[in-house]
Structures are given as structure tokens and as C-alpha cells.
Write a protein that holds these residues in place. Structure first.
Motif, mmCIF file in Angstrom:
data_model
loop_
_atom_site.group_PDB
_atom_site.id
_atom_site.type_symbol
_atom_site.label_atom_id
_atom_site.label_comp_id
_atom_site.label_asym_id
_atom_site.label_seq_id
_atom_site.Cartn_x
_atom_site.Cartn_y
_atom_site.Cartn_z
ATOM 1 N N VAL A 119 0.517 -0.968 0.259
ATOM 2 C CA VAL A 119 0.249 0.286 -0.206
ATOM 3 C C VAL A 119 0.870 1.412 0.194
ATOM 4 N N PRO A 120 0.073 2.191 -0.308
ATOM 5 C CA PRO A 120 1.817 3.426 -0.404
ATOM 6 C C PRO A 120 1.383 3.858 0.835
ATOM 7 N N ARG A 121 3.039 3.976 1.628
ATOM 8 C CA ARG A 121 3.729 3.829 2.477
ATOM 9 C C ARG A 121 3.883 5.429 3.282
ATOM 10 N N LYS A 122 3.322 5.714 4.350
ATOM 11 C CA LYS A 122 3.956 6.950 4.671
ATOM 12 C C LYS A 122 4.879 7.322 5.336
ATOM 13 N N ALA A 123 6.330 8.009 4.798
ATOM 14 C CA ALA A 123 7.659 7.942 6.104
ATOM 15 C C ALA A 123 7.666 7.352 7.602
ATOM 16 N N ASP B 217 15.395 4.285 6.982
ATOM 17 C CA ASP B 217 16.012 5.509 6.542
ATOM 18 C C ASP B 217 17.546 5.601 7.385
ATOM 19 N N PRO B 218 18.282 4.987 7.473
ATOM 20 C CA PRO B 218 20.088 4.334 7.671
ATOM 21 C C PRO B 218 20.499 4.085 6.576
ATOM 22 N N LEU B 219 19.322 3.438 5.482
ATOM 23 C CA LEU B 219 20.434 2.989 3.765
ATOM 24 C C LEU B 219 19.717 4.124 3.087
ATOM 25 N N ASP C 6 14.176 8.512 5.317
ATOM 26 C CA ASP C 6 13.133 7.640 4.591
ATOM 27 C C ASP C 6 12.054 9.361 4.876
ATOM 28 N N ALA C 7 11.872 10.247 3.663
ATOM 29 C CA ALA C 7 10.858 11.089 3.692
ATOM 30 C C ALA C 7 9.874 10.567 2.449
#
Ligand code: UGB
Length: 582
Positions: free
Chosen positions: A279-283, A311-313, A323-324
């Protein structure tokens, strides 16, 4: 074997032979169990742990050498021609499927004491998640058999992975409810064992603080499902029965079966060996991101990158914001909802090589930056969605994206944590999980042509949610969009304060105008037309504080209950045509 692996500390406190013999036997019984339930036994476990702990200490990134990019997959639009034809293809395939529910987790984040599958999916009809899942599988079975019309007798197998935390309660729930209408022989429980805890970087096994003859254990994660299925022999049995698909799903997603027919249709028409639902994902949302990873050596794979690693990747690979959300207001990486559809043949071939062992990780909490000691013992973990990691590049791995309102509403967070979720991100709570059912059903009926009132906004347990009319139906009534559309006609309407419960296959909305609460129960042979205006005082919604211990826990965690002031309940028990008129 333990001594060879440097585990002498386990025996150092042992008294002379002859003392504590029963306890020593009990210790070795546990060692035997731990040894037989891990692919490769305890030696492999300890050796894998030493390597992963050394990598963790050295700060080695598991994604070293990989660059992430946004993958492309199938994007479905609910109700359009493509969706409807994929649903039809999926229903046809359903008779060749087997379902696997991973339900070994205790749901620590939710803080609910019982098993999560026993929670009500919604409190208008009051059916629990497990009942809804079983009724959905039975509805698929029936619809699929009707479609091929060859007198098909198939029974879709249903496996539930449990753990020591959930096994007894799951059996009790099934037995006290006569398996919710499923034949008991269709249901198989596979219990996952916990794994040994690790006390330090040398992978010393940790002893239970309250019992020096017991190795401390913790859950190994949902990835165990693959080795359990492999060793159970069920996969070969399903293959010999001509089955083609294995569908994996999680314990508390009340919307999931809205997505199953079309997603299975995608697998069948695209020939996917692996199809993940997304599904579309929120950061920052606590669901993994489906990501294309390209290695410096040219290898690529499309795989879930877990929420704490995305996020770290991204930061390590030239995306300073990590992760934005992008300009759409969502993360560009689709959110993994851990609903996997695997093609059985290639799945068995792969498991013959791996025996179901899944790539593992370790997540120790160190006492300080020297990374020499842990705050508490740790253990190796694995995730079922990491299955594609060992597949060859020739494997057809895809994913299917659907709207969140249609497909995903998990119940994972307790009220306090849910209320702290950043504004605009989903709560994943019992409150949002229930409200999502009403929203989805309202939107489906709207798309089918009914006039459903707009929601109002209200706040329960500190969470602001949309409250739609409380519409709910049994899976046999509305398994696909086509089946809903056939039963709904344009001139029906439901007001915002209404509740509508439909239990029965042949119930038609033909001019119903509902303002209040209506419950319709009909046997299969009854054809019921709802044609009139129904008005009564209905059920009102009352706020409940989660700290109010006079309420049951399953009510407190959702923050509301219904006051059943007035309702119309109609029961059609005789075959034939009926109509509910004023
Ligand atoms: N589970 C087991 O059966 N055994 C275990 O040892 C552990 C869990 P969580 P998590 O879609 O919402 C997953 O704890 O692991 C069962 C995905 O990894 O609810 O934090 C348990 O009973 C993530 O990528 O979820 O996150 C439950 O049914 C994302 O997809 C299931 O495993 C996220 O779910 C999941 O356990 C999501």
C-alpha cells in the motif's frame, strides 16, 4: 557439542553427579528441542550468531554494496475493469490455493493480554479476526468451486503458525466455536519454537535468570513459517493435490480479504513466483518499504527493507533526508503489508535447497559505544518476507499496490502509543482498525451505486478518526466488487448515524433508505429485497477511556462502545422470495 561451541559456562554451576538429576534431564530435554527445531541444529545457530554478532559489533551494514531505488509493480484501482477481471481470475485460482496465517506473535506493542486473532474485527457484528478469516476462506472456496462448475469438492487448506504464547488459546478459540464452520481437518496448527538467547558477543547462550537449568529463549520471528511448512510435509501434499499457490497473511488485518482475489489474479496472470501486497507508505510508518536493490556487482532484487533499516540505508546512499515523503505526500517506497503469494512449485524447489532457513539478523542493545556488553540478552531473528533473498535472478518477483483504505488496517499499537503517532500517519490501533472497516465498506457500497453519507470526525483515546456509517457484511455476501455490485442498486441510501449488518448471501439493496440500525439474517435459499425506509433510534457511539478498567479490555483499547438504543433485526429462515417493506 555445546562444549565444542564454547558453552562451558552452561555447566559450571552444576553440582556433583547424583545431585539435581531431574533438573539436568530437563535441561537436556530443552537442549534437544532447541537443537531439532532450528535448521542445522544448535551448532549452526551458535555459529550463525557468532558471525552476525561480530558483523553487528563491527557496524557492518547488511546492505553494503547495494543502492536502493524505487521499484515498479502492479498498481490496481479498485472497481475498474482491470480490477474486476483480476478478481475473477483470482477467484478461479482460489481453489488451488492454501492459506497460511502467522499468528505466533504476542502483540507486545498492543499490550493486549489475549491472542490477537480473538479480538473483534469490528464491534457492530462482533466477529473476531479468526472467524472473519475462516469465513473469507470458505467464501472463496465456495465461489471458486461454483466458477469451475465441475462438482468440485476441494477444501482449501488453512495453516495457522502458533507459538507457545498463542497455541493453547488458538486451539481453544477454534474448538469452542466449532472451527467457525470450517471442517477441522482443513485446519492445521504448526507451532514455532523459540530460539536460545545470547548473552554476549561470543554467542554464549543465556541462562534463564530464574532457573539455572533452563536456557532463556525468545521468539525467532515470523520467518520460521518457511522451515515449519517444509518440515511438516504439507507442501508436498498440496503439490500432489494439484495446488498452485500459498498465501501468507498476518494476524490483525481486517481488510486483507478485500485484496486477496485481485492479488491472486495478478499472480496468476503475470506468472509471479512471488507477489507481495503493498500500500502507499507514509515515511517512518512501521511497515517495511519495498525496494529495488542494485549491488555494485550488478545483482538486483526487489525486496522488503524493514522500517528500521530503510532510513539508514537511504542516508548512506546519497539521500540526506532518509526515509521522507516525496511530492505525493507518501514515501516513494511502497509499504509492505506482509501478505505474500508464493507459487507452490518454485517455492518447494527453493525450500529443498534451503530447508526453509531464512536470512537472519541480530539486534543487540549494547550498554555503551564499545559494544562489548548487552543491556539484556538478544537472539537471532528472521522475517517471512525475506524469503526472496536466496532466489536466483531468474525468479519472477513482483508486487501489487492497492489503496490503503481497501487493503490494510492492522491492529498493533496500544492507545497511548497510537495517540503519539505523527499527525497524518496511520495509528494502526484497535480504534483505527475498526473505523477502517466501516470506511472501506461505505466506499465499496458507494462505488456500487448506493448513497452513503459522509463521515464525521471524532476523537477516541486521543486519536482523531473518520466515523462512517457502521456497515458490515459476511464474506459470502461481498467477496468481490462484482458480487457487491450485483446486489446494490442506485436508489439505496444509508445515513451517517446508521448501522447495517448483512448476514446472508442473497440480500439485495433495492431502494433501502436506512436511518438507524438494521440487522438482516437470511438463509441461503431466501432471496431478500430491502426496498423500504427503515428508521429507528439506532445505536449511538459512546466514548470509553482506555484507563477505565470497568470496561472489557477489547473495548478499552478501541475507545468506544455502542449503546444499542433501538434496532430492527429481521430473520429470513424460509426459502423463497422476501421483501422488507415498510
Ligand atoms: N509473528 C509470528 O507468527 N511469530 C513471531 O515470532 C513474530 C511474529 P508484527 P512486525 O505489515 O504491518 C511486520 O510484530 O514484525 C506474527 C513486517 O515485518 O505484528 O513488526 C505475528 O503474530 C513489516 O515489514 O509485525 O512487522 C503477526 O501476525 C510490515 O509488513 C506477524 O507475524 C508489518 O508487519 C507480524 O508481526 C505490517
Amino acid at each position: 557439542m555445546l562444549l565444542n561451541e564454547g558453552q562451558i559456562h552452561l555447566f559450571e554451576h552444576w553440582p556433583e553427579p547424583g545431585a539435581d538429576d531431574d533438573k539436568k534431564r530437563r535441561f537436556f530435554d530443552q537442549v534437544r528441542r532447541l537443537n531439532s527445531s532450528y535448521p542445522g541444529g544448535l551448532v549452526s545457530y551458535i555459529q550463525n550468531a557468532k558471525k552476525l554478532l561480530a558483523d553487528s559489533k563491527a557496524g557492518k551494514n547488511p546492505y553494503d554494496g547495494f543502492t536502493p531505488s524505487v521499484p515498479s509493480g502492479e498498481v490496481l484501482n479498485f472497481g475498474d475493469d482491470n480490477f474486476v477481471s483480476l478478481e475473477a481470475a483470482g477467484i478461479k485460482e482460489a481453489r488451488n490455493a492454501a492459506f497460511v496465517l502467522v499468528a505466533g506473535g504476542l502483540g507486545e506493542r498492543l499490550g493486549y493480554k489475549g491472542i490477537k486473532v480473538a479480538l473483534p474485527r469490528e464491534t457492530t457484528a462482533g466477529k473476531c479476526f479468526l472467524q472473519h478469516y475462516i469465513e473469507s476462506i470458505l467464501a472463496l472456496q465456495e465461489a471458486s468451486c461454483k466458477m469451475v462448475d465441475d462438482g468440485c469438492q476441494t477444501k482449501i487448506p488453512f495453516v495457522i503458525m502458533t507459538s507457545d504464547d498463542t497455541n493453547a488459546l488458538t486451539i481453544k478459540l477454534l474448538e469452542t466455536n466449532s472451527y467457525f464452520g470450517m471442517e477441522p481437518s482443513q485446519v492445521k496448527l504448526l507451532k514455532q519454537e523459540k530460539v536460545a538467547c545470547l548473552a554476549d558477543n561470543d554467542a554464549w547462550l543465556a541462562l534463564d535468570p530464574s532457573d539455572k537449568y533452563k536456557i532463556q529463549t525468545k521468539p525467532h520471528g515470523h520467518g520460521d513459517v518457511h522451515s515449519l511448512l517444509y518440515s511438516s510435509g504439507l507442501l508436498e501434499q498440496w503439490k500432489s493435490e494439484g495446488r498452485k499457490w500459498v498465501l501468507f497473511f498476518q494476524d490483525t488485518n481486517g481488510l486483507l480479504f478485500n485484496a486477496i482475489p485481485s492479488a491472486l489474479g495478478v499472480s496468476a496472470t503475470k506468472g509471479y513466483n512471488v507477489n507481495s501486497l503493498a500500500v502507499p507508505r507514509k515515511a517512518k510508518e512501521a511497515i517495511g518499504g519495498i525496494t529495488k536493490l542494485t549491488h555494485v556487482d550488478g545483482r538486483t532484487m526487489v525486496i522488503n527493507v524493514e522500517y528500521n533499516q530503510l532510513d539508514p540505508l537511504l542516508r548512506a546512499t546519497g539521500h540526506p533526508d532518509g526515509d521522507a515523503n516525496c511530492e505525493t505526500g507518501y514515501s516513494p517506497y511502497p509499504g509492505n503489508i506482509n501478505q505474500l503469494i508464493l507459487e507452490l512449485g518454485p517455492y518447494i524447489e527453493e525450500l529443498k535447497k534451503t530447508h526453509g532457513a531464512i536470512s537472519e539478523f541480530v539486534n543487540p542493545k549494547y550498554t555503551d559505544s564499545t559494544k562489548t556488553a548487552f543491556k539484556s540478552s538478544t537472539r537471532l531473528e528472521c522475517m517471512m518476507q525475506d524469503y526472496p533473498k536466496t532466489l536466483p535472478p531468474s525468479a519472477k518477483v513482483g508486487f501489487t499496490v492497492m489503496a490503503t483504505w481497501l487493503a490494510y488496517a492492522p491492529v498493533k499499537n496500544n492507545p497511548e502509543d497510537a495517540a503519539k503517532v505523527p499527525k497524518g500517519n496511520p495509528y494502526h490501533s484497535a480504534t483505527s482498525g475498526e473505523m477502517a472497516i466501516y470506511k472501506a465498506n461505505s466506499l465499496i457500497l458507494r462505488k456500487a451505486g448506493a448513497q452513503i453519507a459522509d463521515p464525521v470526525v471524532d476523537t477516541f483515546n486521543g486519536q482523531e478518526v473518520e466515523v462512517w456509517p457502521r456497515i458490515t457484511w459476511s464474506p459470502r455476501w461481498g467477496l468481490t466488487f462484482k458480487s457487491v455490485k450485483e446486489k446494490v442498486h442506485d436508489n439505496s441510501s444509508v445515513s451517517q448515524r446508521s448501522a447495517l449488518v448483512i448476514n446472508g448471501q442473497n440480500v439485495f439493496l433495492e431502494g433501502l433508505s436506512l436511518d438507524g440500525t438494521l440487522i438482516v439474517n437470511a438463509v441461503d435459499e431466501a432471496e431478500v429485497k430491502l426496498t423500504s425506509h427503515v428508521q429507528n433510534k439506532g445505536w449511538t457511539i459512546q466514548h470509553v477511556d482506555y484507563k477505565d478498567t470497568s470496561e472489557k479490555e477489547e473495548i478499552r483499547i478501541r475507545g468506544f462502545k455502542f449503546e444499542k438504543v433501538e434496532q430492527l433485526e429481521v430473520n429470513y429462515t424460509e426459502p423463497g422470495k422476501h421483501s422488507l417493506s415498510a
